[in-house]
Design a protein around this motif. Structure first.
Motif, short mmCIF file in Angstrom:
data_model
loop_
_atom_site.label_atom_id
_atom_site.label_comp_id
_atom_site.label_asym_id
_atom_site.label_seq_id
_atom_site.Cartn_x
_atom_site.Cartn_y
_atom_site.Cartn_z
N PRO A 213 0.82 -1.23 0.00
CA PRO A 213 0.00 0.00 0.00
C PRO A 213 0.85 1.26 0.00
O PRO A 213 2.02 1.24 0.38
CB PRO A 213 -0.80 -0.13 1.30
CG PRO A 213 0.06 -0.97 2.19
CD PRO A 213 0.75 -1.95 1.28
N GLY A 214 0.20 2.35 -0.44
CA GLY A 214 0.85 3.65 -0.33
C GLY A 214 1.37 4.22 -1.63
O GLY A 214 2.19 5.14 -1.63
N TYR A 215 0.91 3.68 -2.76
CA TYR A 215 1.38 4.18 -4.06
C TYR A 215 0.73 5.53 -4.35
O TYR A 215 -0.47 5.72 -4.18
CB TYR A 215 1.01 3.20 -5.16
CG TYR A 215 1.70 3.46 -6.48
CD1 TYR A 215 3.05 3.15 -6.66
CD2 TYR A 215 1.00 4.00 -7.56
CE1 TYR A 215 3.67 3.38 -7.87
CE2 TYR A 215 1.61 4.22 -8.78
CZ TYR A 215 2.96 3.91 -8.93
OH TYR A 215 3.58 4.13 -10.15
N GLY A 216 1.53 6.50 -4.80
CA GLY A 216 0.98 7.82 -5.08
C GLY A 216 2.05 8.76 -5.56
O GLY A 216 3.20 8.38 -5.83
N GLN A 217 1.68 10.04 -5.66
CA GLN A 217 2.60 11.04 -6.19
C GLN A 217 3.73 11.30 -5.21
O GLN A 217 3.50 11.53 -4.02
CB GLN A 217 1.86 12.34 -6.50
CG GLN A 217 2.73 13.39 -7.18
CD GLN A 217 1.95 14.59 -7.67
OE1 GLN A 217 0.77 14.47 -8.00
NE2 GLN A 217 2.59 15.74 -7.73
N ILE A 218 4.96 11.28 -5.73
CA ILE A 218 6.14 11.52 -4.88
C ILE A 218 6.93 12.74 -5.32
O ILE A 218 7.89 13.14 -4.66
CB ILE A 218 7.06 10.29 -4.85
CG1 ILE A 218 7.52 9.92 -6.26
CG2 ILE A 218 6.38 9.11 -4.17
CD1 ILE A 218 8.57 8.82 -6.30
N GLY A 219 6.53 13.34 -6.45
CA GLY A 219 7.26 14.50 -6.92
C GLY A 219 6.71 14.99 -8.25
O GLY A 219 5.68 14.51 -8.73
N VAL A 220 7.40 15.95 -8.84
CA VAL A 220 7.01 16.50 -10.14
C VAL A 220 8.24 16.66 -11.01
O VAL A 220 9.37 16.76 -10.52
CB VAL A 220 6.28 17.86 -9.99
CG1 VAL A 220 4.98 17.71 -9.25
CG2 VAL A 220 7.18 18.89 -9.32
N ARG A 239 3.70 14.56 -13.40
CA ARG A 239 3.68 14.15 -12.00
C ARG A 239 4.40 12.82 -11.89
O ARG A 239 4.24 11.95 -12.74
CB ARG A 239 2.24 14.02 -11.50
CG ARG A 239 1.45 15.32 -11.53
CD ARG A 239 -0.02 15.07 -11.18
NE ARG A 239 -0.67 14.23 -12.17
CZ ARG A 239 -1.72 13.45 -11.92
NH1 ARG A 239 -2.23 13.40 -10.68
NH2 ARG A 239 -2.27 12.73 -12.86
N ILE A 240 5.21 12.68 -10.84
CA ILE A 240 5.97 11.44 -10.64
C ILE A 240 5.26 10.62 -9.56
O ILE A 240 5.07 11.10 -8.44
CB ILE A 240 7.41 11.74 -10.20
CG1 ILE A 240 8.10 12.66 -11.22
CG2 ILE A 240 8.20 10.44 -10.05
CD1 ILE A 240 9.47 13.14 -10.77
N PHE A 241 4.86 9.41 -9.91
CA PHE A 241 4.23 8.50 -8.96
C PHE A 241 5.21 7.40 -8.59
O PHE A 241 5.99 6.93 -9.45
CB PHE A 241 2.95 7.89 -9.57
CG PHE A 241 1.76 8.80 -9.49
CD1 PHE A 241 0.65 8.45 -8.74
CD2 PHE A 241 1.76 10.02 -10.16
CE1 PHE A 241 -0.45 9.30 -8.66
CE2 PHE A 241 0.67 10.87 -10.08
CZ PHE A 241 -0.44 10.50 -9.33
#
Length: 271
Positions: A213-220, A239-241
């Motif tokens: 769990p916990g996948y999502g946006q981490i940066g740009v 967007r960086i996921f």
């Protein structure tokens, strides 16, 4: 200490089916205070993880949730106040730390300098006092006089502590600041509730690579091409996921669908 469980627990229960226990006897002020008498070491993420570690130690549970905030000049808009709220879920069983944050564009955050309560009526209306509490101290404290009055929420007590602090200040003035502790600032408390919802959504998303769990946006990634010359601008292009555990990551387009930048944002067209 500051009642955040009132907005965090219902969200995690309703969205993820998690039962939360509030860790007893923890003094999170040892990790830093908004009023500065205890400086915060490291980043707000470091502080949130340290709080979660205290919770795990106090309860013996393998998973902990904690949050931390920082308020001051807006990180993106000049001359405007702003805040960053960050929340973590620390899972020692899976060896992951899942982090989510938001930027608060409209916090109740500010200060005034006065010798008596009568001259700050406009400031008090602006911060919705007494629904939002204030902190009062001497504006120019004499050596050794660092008294800080927190959680002031009545006009009578405010008048009293302003007079007291002004009398002990070298310039005869008191510094009145919004109390940014969550239980003293309902606007901030609501922001923490919104952040809890965002973290739950992230936790409900598994990594395409490893399934944790916990996948999502981490940066740009910046460099949205200029509409006039095609050169990379200062605006976000992708967007960086990414994952909280493995190295899986991907680039996704902007959520607003914008494909080019105004030349005003281009270093070539507008150096």
């Amino acid at each position: 200490m500051h009642g955040k469980q009132t907005v965090i627990m219902p969200v995690f229960r309703d969205r993820l089916g998690l039962s939360i226990e509030v860790a007893p006897g923890i003094d999170t002020d040892t990790l830093g205070t908004f009023t500065g008498e205890v400086p915060r070491l490291g980043t707000i993420r470091d502080a949130a993880i340290a709080k979660a570690r205290l919770g795990i130690a106090a309860t013996g549970l393998p998973i902990a949730i904690a949050s931390e905030g920082s308020y001051g000049p807006h990180p993106q808009i000049p001359f405007v106040a702003g805040g960053i709220e960050l929340m973590v879920l620390l899972d020692d069983e899976r060896g992951i730390v899942v982090t989510e944050h938001l930027i608060d564009d409209a916090p109740v955050f500010g200060h005034a300098i006065a010798s008596n309560v009568g001259v700050i009526s406009g400031f008090l209306r602006q911060i919705d006092f007494p629904n939002h509490a204030v902190v009062v101290r001497a504006n120019a404290p004499a050596d050794g006089d660092a008294a800080i009055h927190k959680g002031v929420r009545t006009t009578a007590s405010l008048a009293e502590v302003i007079a007291l602090c002004a009398a002990s200040s070298r310039d005869g003035q008191a510094l009145i600041q919004t109390d940014m502790r969550a239980h003293m600032n309902p606007t901030r408390m609501a922001t923490i509730g919104r952040l809890a919802t965002m973290l739950c959504s992230r936790l409900a998303t598994g990594c395409p690579g490893c399934g944790l769990p916990g996948y999502g946006q981490i940066g740009v990634e910046t460099g949205l091409p200029c509409s006039a010359c095609g050169a990379p601008s200062l605006l976000v292009r992708h967007r960086i996921f990414g994952c909280a555990s493995c190295d899986h990551s991907e680039l996704r387009p902007r959520s607003d669908g914008r494909a080019d930048a105004d030349p005003a944002q281009c270093p070539e067209c507008n150096p």
